[in-house]
Scaffold this motif. Structure first.
Motif, PDB file in Angstrom:
ATOM      1  N   UNK A  39       0.814  -1.216   0.000  1.00 21.20           N
ATOM      2  CA  UNK A  39       0.000   0.000   0.000  1.00 21.20           C
ATOM      3  C   UNK A  39       0.849   1.269   0.000  1.00 21.20           C
ATOM      4  N   UNK A  40       1.832   1.354   0.898  1.00 19.24           N
ATOM      5  CA  UNK A  40       2.630   2.578   0.995  1.00 19.24           C
ATOM      6  C   UNK A  40       3.415   2.877  -0.287  1.00 19.24           C
ATOM      7  N   UNK A  41       3.968   1.887  -1.000  1.00 22.76           N
ATOM      8  CA  UNK A  41       4.615   2.226  -2.273  1.00 22.76           C
ATOM      9  C   UNK A  41       3.647   2.854  -3.294  1.00 22.76           C
ATOM     10  N   UNK A  45       3.988   6.541  -4.720  1.00 24.11           N
ATOM     11  CA  UNK A  45       4.020   6.776  -6.170  1.00 24.11           C
ATOM     12  C   UNK A  45       3.086   7.914  -6.553  1.00 24.11           C
ATOM     13  N   UNK A  46       1.875   7.911  -5.982  1.00 29.27           N
ATOM     14  CA  UNK A  46       0.905   8.962  -6.289  1.00 29.27           C
ATOM     15  C   UNK A  46       1.283  10.309  -5.679  1.00 29.27           C
ATOM     16  N   UNK A  47       2.115  10.306  -4.639  1.00 33.18           N
ATOM     17  CA  UNK A  47       2.533  11.555  -3.991  1.00 33.18           C
ATOM     18  C   UNK A  47       3.920  11.992  -4.435  1.00 33.18           C
ATOM     19  N   UNK A  48       4.391  11.470  -5.547  1.00 32.20           N
ATOM     20  CA  UNK A  48       5.656  11.933  -6.106  1.00 32.20           C
ATOM     21  C   UNK A  48       6.880  11.233  -5.560  1.00 32.20           C
ATOM     22  N   UNK A  49       6.754  10.013  -5.135  1.00 28.62           N
ATOM     23  CA  UNK A  49       7.911   9.234  -4.702  1.00 28.62           C
ATOM     24  C   UNK A  49       8.350   9.476  -3.267  1.00 28.62           C
ATOM     25  N   UNK A  50       7.458   9.987  -2.427  1.00 24.01           N
ATOM     26  CA  UNK A  50       7.796  10.229  -1.017  1.00 24.01           C
ATOM     27  C   UNK A  50       7.926   8.888  -0.300  1.00 24.01           C
ATOM     28  N   UNK A  51       9.038   8.735   0.448  1.00 18.86           N
ATOM     29  CA  UNK A  51       9.248   7.537   1.262  1.00 18.86           C
ATOM     30  C   UNK A  51       8.769   7.864   2.679  1.00 18.86           C
ATOM     31  N   UNK A  52       7.597   7.338   3.038  1.00 24.96           N
ATOM     32  CA  UNK A  52       7.004   7.673   4.328  1.00 24.96           C
ATOM     33  C   UNK A  52       7.885   7.265   5.506  1.00 24.96           C
ATOM     34  N   UNK A  80       7.441  10.753  12.028  1.00 20.90           N
ATOM     35  CA  UNK A  80       6.090  10.999  11.518  1.00 20.90           C
ATOM     36  C   UNK A  80       5.685   9.938  10.501  1.00 20.90           C
ATOM     37  N   UNK A  81       6.575   9.578   9.603  1.00 19.87           N
ATOM     38  CA  UNK A  81       6.260   8.580   8.579  1.00 19.87           C
ATOM     39  C   UNK A  81       5.964   7.212   9.172  1.00 19.87           C
ATOM     40  N   UNK A  82       6.744   6.821  10.184  1.00 17.82           N
ATOM     41  CA  UNK A  82       6.489   5.530  10.839  1.00 17.82           C
ATOM     42  C   UNK A  82       5.147   5.548  11.561  1.00 17.82           C
ATOM     43  N   UNK A  83       4.795   6.704  12.118  1.00 17.25           N
ATOM     44  CA  UNK A  83       3.494   6.841  12.770  1.00 17.25           C
ATOM     45  C   UNK A  83       2.367   6.705  11.747  1.00 17.25           C
TER      46      UNK A  83
END
Length: 150
Positions: A39-41, A45-52, A80-83
């Protein structure tokens, strides 16, 4: 004390609870993998390649390219991303549990309806042996008084 413990642990509901916890833990690993690996990939992808997993705030004032780099330097971070990953894990797990409970409730309702439909609607008069409605308190054929329902 040992006998009491043995009696407690051998009760069916305790064993069911233990099995549920073990299966829940294993299921949580699957959901975590679903979120992090599938899901996160797509979201990234839709958010411009952000690695959460690398969205964090360094509380020590330093600048770090990745969370691993910040941890290696011993910097205090707000992850924040891990949360966000944990929240998505929780929501998926809660939804799946909701769906399972919903399915179980529907099955129970169906069983109750089947049991109600299978319940007898007539009984036999003990005096004249004819079939009469189950709620009858007097036989319509022989007019005998029947036992009242308690």
């Amino acid at each position: 004390m040992w006998k009491e413990f043995k009696k407690f642990i051998s009760r069916g509901n305790v064993i069911d609870l233990a099995v549920g916890i073990i299966i829940g833990g294993a299921f949580q690993v699957i959901v975590k993998s679903l979120v992090e690996d599938i899901i996160m990939p797509f979201i990234s992808l839709f958010l411009g390649g952000i690695d959460f997993s690398n969205i964090f705030i360094s509380l020590s004032g330093g600048t770090y390219a990745t969370l691993a780099e910040a941890k290696e330097a011993g910097a205090a971070t707000l992850n924040i991303g891990l949360f966000i990953n944990a929240v998505i894990n929780f929501l998926i797990l809660a939804f799946v549990i909701f769906m399972i409970v919903r399915l179980i409730n529907k099955i129970r309702e169906r069983q109750k309806k089947e049991e109600a439909a299978a319940a007898p609607t007539t009984k036999i008069c003990p005096f004249c042996h004819t079939s009469i409605p189950i709620d009858a308190i007097r036989c319509p054929n022989c007019t005998s008084e029947l036992e009242k329902k308690a």
